[in-house]
Design an enzyme around this catalytic site. Sequence first.
Site, PDB file in Angstrom:
ATOM      1  N   CYS A 139       7.412   2.377  -1.599  1.00 29.17           N
ATOM      2  CA  CYS A 139       8.267   1.194  -1.703  1.00 29.17           C
ATOM      3  C   CYS A 139       9.678   1.560  -2.167  1.00 29.17           C
ATOM      4  O   CYS A 139      10.672   1.140  -1.549  1.00 29.17           O
ATOM      5  CB  CYS A 139       7.629   0.163  -2.619  1.00 29.17           C
ATOM      6  SG  CYS A 139       6.995   0.834  -4.170  1.00 29.17           S
TER       7      CYS A 139
HETATM    8  N1  LIG Z   1       1.551  -2.007  -4.348  1.00 28.88           N
HETATM    9  C1  LIG Z   1       2.628  -1.600  -3.719  1.00 28.88           C
HETATM   10  O1  LIG Z   1       3.693  -2.223  -3.801  1.00 28.88           O
HETATM   11  C2  LIG Z   1       2.603  -0.356  -2.877  1.00 28.88           C
HETATM   12  C3  LIG Z   1       1.477   0.449  -2.804  1.00 28.88           C
HETATM   13  N2  LIG Z   1       1.495   1.579  -2.012  1.00 28.88           N
HETATM   14  C4  LIG Z   1       0.314   2.446  -1.910  1.00 28.88           C
HETATM   15  O2  LIG Z   1      -0.661   1.772  -1.124  1.00 28.88           O
HETATM   16  C5  LIG Z   1      -1.968   2.106  -1.570  1.00 28.88           C
HETATM   17  C6  LIG Z   1      -2.674   0.806  -1.980  1.00 28.88           C
HETATM   18  O3  LIG Z   1      -1.905   0.214  -2.994  1.00 28.88           O
HETATM   19  P1  LIG Z   1      -2.281  -1.192  -3.638  1.00 28.88           P
HETATM   20  O4  LIG Z   1      -2.697  -2.136  -2.590  1.00 28.88           O
HETATM   21  O5  LIG Z   1      -1.161  -1.550  -4.531  1.00 28.88           O
HETATM   22  O6  LIG Z   1      -3.556  -0.777  -4.522  1.00 28.88           O
HETATM   23  P2  LIG Z   1      -4.688  -1.697  -5.168  1.00 28.88           P
HETATM   24  O7  LIG Z   1      -5.105  -0.993  -6.407  1.00 28.88           O
HETATM   25  O8  LIG Z   1      -4.223  -3.090  -5.266  1.00 28.88           O
HETATM   26  O9  LIG Z   1      -5.866  -1.601  -4.090  1.00 28.88           O
HETATM   27  C7  LIG Z   1      -6.517  -0.386  -3.782  1.00 28.88           C
HETATM   28  C8  LIG Z   1      -7.584  -0.644  -2.758  1.00 28.88           C
HETATM   29  O10 LIG Z   1      -8.276   0.578  -2.498  1.00 28.88           O
HETATM   30  C9  LIG Z   1      -9.674   0.433  -2.873  1.00 28.88           C
HETATM   31  N3  LIG Z   1     -10.062   1.675  -3.564  1.00 28.88           N
HETATM   32  C10 LIG Z   1      -9.801   2.017  -4.817  1.00 28.88           C
HETATM   33  N4  LIG Z   1     -10.303   3.231  -5.118  1.00 28.88           N
HETATM   34  C11 LIG Z   1     -10.884   3.653  -4.022  1.00 28.88           C
HETATM   35  C12 LIG Z   1     -11.566   4.830  -3.705  1.00 28.88           C
HETATM   36  N5  LIG Z   1     -11.747   5.839  -4.545  1.00 28.88           N
HETATM   37  N6  LIG Z   1     -12.058   4.943  -2.495  1.00 28.88           N
HETATM   38  C13 LIG Z   1     -11.876   3.940  -1.614  1.00 28.88           C
HETATM   39  N7  LIG Z   1     -11.253   2.799  -1.844  1.00 28.88           N
HETATM   40  C14 LIG Z   1     -10.735   2.662  -3.042  1.00 28.88           C
HETATM   41  C15 LIG Z   1      -9.724  -0.750  -3.798  1.00 28.88           C
HETATM   42  O11 LIG Z   1     -10.961  -1.399  -3.762  1.00 28.88           O
HETATM   43  P3  LIG Z   1     -12.256  -0.857  -4.521  1.00 28.88           P
HETATM   44  O12 LIG Z   1     -11.789   0.011  -5.655  1.00 28.88           O
HETATM   45  O13 LIG Z   1     -12.977  -2.082  -4.979  1.00 28.88           O
HETATM   46  O14 LIG Z   1     -12.982  -0.079  -3.487  1.00 28.88           O
HETATM   47  C16 LIG Z   1      -8.642  -1.636  -3.195  1.00 28.88           C
HETATM   48  O15 LIG Z   1      -9.145  -2.319  -2.067  1.00 28.88           O
HETATM   49  C17 LIG Z   1      -1.806   3.074  -2.744  1.00 28.88           C
HETATM   50  O16 LIG Z   1      -1.889   4.395  -2.278  1.00 28.88           O
HETATM   51  C18 LIG Z   1      -0.378   2.785  -3.227  1.00 28.88           C
HETATM   52  O17 LIG Z   1       0.157   3.901  -3.850  1.00 28.88           O
HETATM   53  C19 LIG Z   1       2.571   1.897  -1.261  1.00 28.88           C
HETATM   54  C20 LIG Z   1       3.710   1.128  -1.291  1.00 28.88           C
HETATM   55  C21 LIG Z   1       3.817  -0.046  -2.128  1.00 28.88           C
HETATM   56  C1  LIG Z   2       5.773  -0.593 -10.229  1.00 32.25           C
HETATM   57  C2  LIG Z   2       4.995   0.644  -9.877  1.00 32.25           C
HETATM   58  O1  LIG Z   2       4.179   1.115 -10.640  1.00 32.25           O
HETATM   59  N1  LIG Z   2       5.243   1.186  -8.687  1.00 32.25           N
HETATM   60  C3  LIG Z   2       4.577   2.374  -8.212  1.00 32.25           C
HETATM   61  C4  LIG Z   2       5.044   2.738  -6.823  1.00 32.25           C
HETATM   62  C5  LIG Z   2       4.330   2.023  -5.703  1.00 32.25           C
HETATM   63  C6  LIG Z   2       4.397   2.761  -4.377  1.00 32.25           C
HETATM   64  O2  LIG Z   2       5.302   2.768  -3.586  1.00 32.25           O
HETATM   65  O3  LIG Z   2       3.399   3.497  -4.159  1.00 32.25           O
HETATM   66  P1  LIG Z   2       3.057   4.926  -3.601  1.00 32.25           P
HETATM   67  O4  LIG Z   2       4.198   5.806  -3.417  1.00 32.25           O
HETATM   68  O5  LIG Z   2       2.162   5.392  -4.657  1.00 32.25           O
HETATM   69  O6  LIG Z   2       2.365   4.682  -2.347  1.00 32.25           O
HETATM   70  C7  LIG Z   2       4.837   3.571  -9.120  1.00 32.25           C
HETATM   71  O7  LIG Z   2       5.910   3.707  -9.673  1.00 32.25           O
HETATM   72  O8  LIG Z   2       3.959   4.436  -9.178  1.00 32.25           O
END
Ligand SMILES: NC(=O)C1=CN([C@@H]2O[C@H](COP(=O)(O)OP(=O)(O)OC[C@H]3O[C@@H](n4cnc5c(N)ncnc54)[C@H](OP(=O)(O)O)[C@@H]3O)[C@@H](O)[C@H]2O)C=CC1
Ligand SMILES: CC(=O)N[C@@H](CCC(=O)OP(=O)(O)O)C(=O)O
Length: 338
Positions: A155
């Site tokens: 992000c």
């Molecule tokens: N939030 C954001 O703004 C952003 C996030 N990201 C990236 O996107 C990915 C998802 O982020 P986000 O949606 O915030 O994360 P969340 O923690 O909200 O969701 C993670 C999801 O993955 C599942 N999960 C967790 N652990 C495992 C595991 N070991 N094996 C399989 N499934 C698993 C969880 O369900 P369950 O544990 O119940 O299986 C859940 O559905 C991450 O890699 C994050 O770094 C990237 C850009 C922005």
């Molecule tokens: C507020 C906050 O905690 N933000 C996350 C970044 C989220 C993101 O972009 O995730 P990945 O690069 O892990 O996919 C952090 O700083 O770790």
Amino acid sequence: MINVAIIGASGYTGAQLVQLIHQHPGMQLAHTFVSQHSADAHQPIAALHGSYAHLPYQLQPLSDEWLVTLSEQMDIIFLATPHEASHDWMETLASGKAKVLDLSGAFRLQDTAVFAQYYGFAHTARSSLDKAVYGLAEWYPAEIRNAHIVAVPGCYPTASLTALKPLAEQTLLDPQVRPVINAVSGVSGAGRKASLTNSFCEVSLQAYGVLGHRHTPEIEAYLGTPVIFTPHLGNFKRGILATVTVKLAAGVTADQVSQAYVDAYAEKPLIRLRDRMPKVDDLANTPFADVHWTVDETAGYAVIGTAIDNVMKGAAAQAVQCANLMCNFSIQTGLTHS
Ligand SMILES: NC(=O)C1=CN([C@@H]2O[C@H](COP(=O)(O)OP(=O)(O)OC[C@H]3O[C@@H](n4cnc5c(N)ncnc54)[C@H](OP(=O)(O)O)[C@@H]3O)[C@@H](O)[C@H]2O)C=CC1
Ligand SMILES: CC(=O)N[C@@H](CCC(=O)OP(=O)(O)O)C(=O)O
């Protein structure tokens, strides 16, 4: 119709993807997974996320057998999972006809030594890494169109690179002075799992990861120059505001800076060039990135503001942009109404 599976569908980005694919005119959502022993397995997504109460999907527990089946049967698989899970599953998921888009950081850095330093585990999926294309949708459309694996950007890198690449590509930056990126993210950036740092009473505007956040090498890799990146956690739910200060190369004018943004983005439907500094409320829950810049020609500096929704343009919506390119839809299909 393009058949889609989402793994990690209970999380913030995964559930957002469920909503986006549900409304997509050319894609149908065949499967929504959580991990094998997830407490949320067999729950309807509607029970976890009230804003998606109208959606009919149920969370399935993943298994090794499912990984193989999905790779053979799906057209598109989204991984909205932790870095380690994406890393461990990619070789299997990408071994069949399915194209895989990973929202984690596991396939964004080509240098595995840098990866180990910032992610804390060794990268052992070299052949998938070799195939992975960086999914910054406005900048690498040709590569994304032909990709089998897409590493969807983080992000903060999305906001930072959107601000900086127009100037870097036209060599308008002073190569001796690092761009300085200060960015504030809403708490959803940290994911859905509860932690003390992210709890309501603990969150207060604060810098973190100073001079050591894993997004620094990601931004540098795709900008081609070192930066100083300081993320901050803000007490709001969604959005990122990045304020970027750059020293311009000698003699660069305000008109050249403006032309660089027009050249880069005038034809890009999800980038909005604004006449004032952006604010997160203007685009929370939307797929847009807003950009504005101000130039001090005499001092030779520019300040660029970019705002995105971290869950949308910073993750799920950008992943859909990439999937659109891979499936020959126009880049904004399913994301905008006009
Ligand atoms: N939030 C954001 O703004 C952003 C996030 N990201 C990236 O996107 C990915 C998802 O982020 P986000 O949606 O915030 O994360 P969340 O923690 O909200 O969701 C993670 C999801 O993955 C599942 N999960 C967790 N652990 C495992 C595991 N070991 N094996 C399989 N499934 C698993 C969880 O369900 P369950 O544990 O119940 O299986 C859940 O559905 C991450 O890699 C994050 O770094 C990237 C850009 C922005
Ligand atoms: C507020 C906050 O905690 N933000 C996350 C970044 C989220 C993101 O972009 O995730 P990945 O690069 O892990 O996919 C952090 O700083 O770790």
